[in-house]
Design an enzyme around this catalytic site. Structure first.
Site, PDB file in Angstrom:
ATOM      1  N   ASP A 198      74.939 -31.553  -5.346  1.00  0.00           N
ATOM      2  CA  ASP A 198      74.782 -31.797  -6.781  1.00  0.00           C
ATOM      3  C   ASP A 198      74.060 -30.622  -7.448  1.00  0.00           C
ATOM      4  O   ASP A 198      73.089 -30.086  -6.907  1.00  0.00           O
ATOM      5  CB  ASP A 198      73.950 -33.071  -6.967  1.00  0.00           C
ATOM      6  N   GLU A 239      76.003 -25.725  13.109  1.00  0.00           N
ATOM      7  CA  GLU A 239      75.556 -26.297  14.390  1.00  0.00           C
ATOM      8  C   GLU A 239      76.502 -27.421  14.829  1.00  0.00           C
ATOM      9  O   GLU A 239      76.455 -27.880  15.962  1.00  0.00           O
ATOM     10  CB  GLU A 239      74.144 -26.905  14.254  1.00  0.00           C
TER      11      GLU A 239
HETATM   12  C1  NOJ Z   1      75.696 -33.824 -11.666  1.00  0.00           C
HETATM   13  C2  NOJ Z   1      76.185 -35.215 -11.404  1.00  0.00           C
HETATM   14  O1  NOJ Z   1      77.573 -35.187 -11.182  1.00  0.00           O
HETATM   15  C3  NOJ Z   1      75.786 -36.042 -12.604  1.00  0.00           C
HETATM   16  O2  NOJ Z   1      76.369 -37.314 -12.590  1.00  0.00           O
HETATM   17  C4  NOJ Z   1      74.284 -36.119 -12.641  1.00  0.00           C
HETATM   18  O3  NOJ Z   1      73.879 -36.802 -13.814  1.00  0.00           O
HETATM   19  C5  NOJ Z   1      73.648 -34.737 -12.637  1.00  0.00           C
HETATM   20  N1  NOJ Z   1      74.266 -33.827 -11.716  1.00  0.00           N
HETATM   21  C6  NOJ Z   1      72.183 -34.818 -12.290  1.00  0.00           C
HETATM   22  O4  NOJ Z   1      72.014 -35.152 -10.936  1.00  0.00           O
END
Ligand code: NOJ
Length: 523
Positions: A198, A239
């Site tokens: 993310d 790994e």
């Molecule tokens: C990207 C994620 O896809 C989204 O849903 C989220 O709100 C933000 N990152 C923060 O984690």
């Protein structure tokens, strides 16, 4: 050991948003048992892997992207044992599993942040960005809009690029790095095949905390140091056998984007350039060329993404006058022609599934779901609403499985977001066996893609075509043709038609229609 099969290079990856996939316990929120009970849907669809949006314990300030414990499962979704069972059952069905890791921030309910707040001298304080002072340390704008600092009762400020419930971690600290490497191993040890990362480009901050100034390096977007993090993660992935790291890298500059995909970093990253591209033949072709060129220089597989849980569903986008997507331009409520959007989405499915690289299907794409733009604002759960005046909930509505009315087999209770009544024609049940349905188109396309050698690892070559038509070969015997001009065009010379996104007009390909062709007899 690593990189034996490199499945991520041409996989079809299905994103499950667990709140909205299927609810087994009747509380109106999807869960792991619901997914287990519907795995056959994914097996029938023919996808290679599932990407699971976060399922960890969370106060759900940002629908689970505020993680309180990366080594467990939120009770609303089930248990760790249930997650392990799902991983096993998915593998038995020939489907790989990708979990979502959120390294930029954690939940304010995570024990680290609680310890940091409780005692300013706690070692955990250093895991975050706390700053003293009467004034906010910077006037940065957060990723959801609004400010990025919140004051604690003792008067200091902490940084959060998203909501105050998502404090940013200090990636300069070795404990933070060690913790995430351990979390990767935790999930790899449980058999997961990949990690979706993310907000991958945001982790490092300019520790002098300057203001954002045009023409100056950005203080928290894409700092060079972030690549060391991913080199270390790659060593962890290597790994194990054949595990993939897939980055969420929103980045307009393709050369900067490509740096994340160097051979010792991530295996793949989402192509938001393609997702946001207008339904326009020139722009689409340029986007495809830009994508292929950027990936070719580093030997990484391109990805083709049409929708996800953050963006307006593409049936809706492609049915608007303005067909682009960006968070900067709110097109909510502008007129939508759903018939047109659906026709284009069908053609886009054949486009995205026939370009070289891996393709993503966001749950509901295969059902032709559109954005629910009629959710009463008081039902919005998304923290973006209220900060940016746009809610992502319209693309997060629970899936319709069967029956004629809400909850369409999703749950025995009331779905956490309302489903449009018109989705009675969009259920899995209603579409199964109907050759003209979106579901059967996706099934046919994904199964054909599996069988068709040209669609595996071969490159593509553009074919000469009429203006407004995108035509290309994959290998010597296969071609994909998409008519984005406003008028019917003749099909190129071919032996047979393998699949079409809509009815052909004799030997003509109608507008907003795509076709897969066998060019010569035999293979
Ligand atoms: C990207 C994620 O896809 C989204 O849903 C989220 O709100 C933000 N990152 C923060 O984690």
């Amino acid at each position: 050991m690593a990189d034996q099969n490199q499945w991520w290079r041409d996989a079809v990856i299905y994103q499950i948003y667990p709140r909205s996939f299927a609810d087994a316990d009747g509380d109106g929120v999807g869960d792991i048992d619901g997914i287990r009970a519907h795995l056959h849907h994914l097996r029938d669809l023919g996808v290679d892997a599932i990407w699971m949006s976060p399922w960890y314990p969370s106060p759900m300030a940002d629908a689970g992207y505020d993680v309180a414990d990366f080594r467990d499962i939120d009770p609303v979704f089930g248990t760790l044992a249930g997650a392990e069972a799902l991983i096993t059952e998915a593998h038995e069905a020939g489907i790989r599993m990708i979990v979502d890791i959120v390294p930029n921030h954690i939940s304010s309910a995570h024990p680290w942040f609680k310890a940091a707040l409780a005692d300013p001298s706690a070692k955990e304080r250093e895991y975050f960005w706390f700053r003293p002072g009467t004034e906010m340390p910077t006037s940065w704008t957060g990723e959801f809009g609004g400010t990025t600092w919140t004051q604690t009762p003792d008067g200091s400020w902490y940084l959060h690029l998203f909501t105050p419930e998502q404090p940013d971690l200090n990636w300069e600290h070795p404990d933070v790095r060690a913790e995430f490497e351990s979390i990767l191993r935790f999930w790899f040890d449980r058999g997961v095949d990949g990690i979706r990362i993310d907000s991958a480009a945001l982790l490092l901050k300019d520790t002098t905390f300057p203001e954002v100034v045009d023409g100056q390096p950005h203080p928290f977007h894409d700092l060079d140091g972030v690549h060391d993090v991913y080199r270390a993660w790659r060593r962890v992935a290597d790994e194990y056998d054949d595990r993939a790291l897939i980055g969420e890298v929103w980045m307009p500059e393709v050369d900067r984007f490509a740096r994340y995909l160097r051979p010792d970093e991530l295996h793949a990253a989402f192509n938001f350039d393609f997702l946001g591209c207008a339904w326009d033949p020139t722009l689409m072709r340029e986007c495809i060329d830009r994508t292929l060129d950027a990936h070719a220089t580093i030997g990484a597989p391109p990805t083709w993404v049409l929708s996800n849980h953050d963006v307006t569903r593409h049936v809706t986008r492609y049915g608007r006058e303005k067909t682009t997507f960006s968070f900067e331009e709110n097109l909510d409520g502008t007129p939508v022609d759903l018939e047109l959007g659906t026709r284009r989405a069908r053609a886009a499915a054949l486009l995205s599934l026939s370009l070289p690289g891996s393709a993503y299907v966001y749950q509901g794409d295969e059902l032709g779901l559109w954005e629910n733009e009629n959710i009463p604002p008081e039902e919005f759960a998304d923290p973006m609403w209220g900060r940016r005046g746009h809610s992502r909930d319209g693309c997060r509505v629970p899936l319709p499985w069967s029956g004629d009315e809400q909850p369409f087999g999703f749950s025995t209770g009331t779905p956490w977001l309302p489903q449009p009544a018109e989705w009675k024609d969009r259920t899995v049940q209603a579409q199964t066996g109907d050759p003209s349905s979106m579901l059967e188109l996706y099934r046919a396309a994904i199964h054909l893609r599996r069988r068709e050698e040209g669609l595996h690892r071969s490159t593509m070559a553009w074919l000469d075509a009429a203006p407004g038509v995108l035509a290309y070969t994959r290998g010597p015997g296969f071609a994909s043709v998409l008519n984005m001009s406003g008028a019917p065009v003749p099909l190129p010379d071919h032996h047979s038609c393998l699949l079409a996104s809509g009815p052909l007009d004799g030997t003509l390909l109608p507008p907003d229609t795509a076709v897969w062709l066998r060019l010569h007899p035999g293979k």
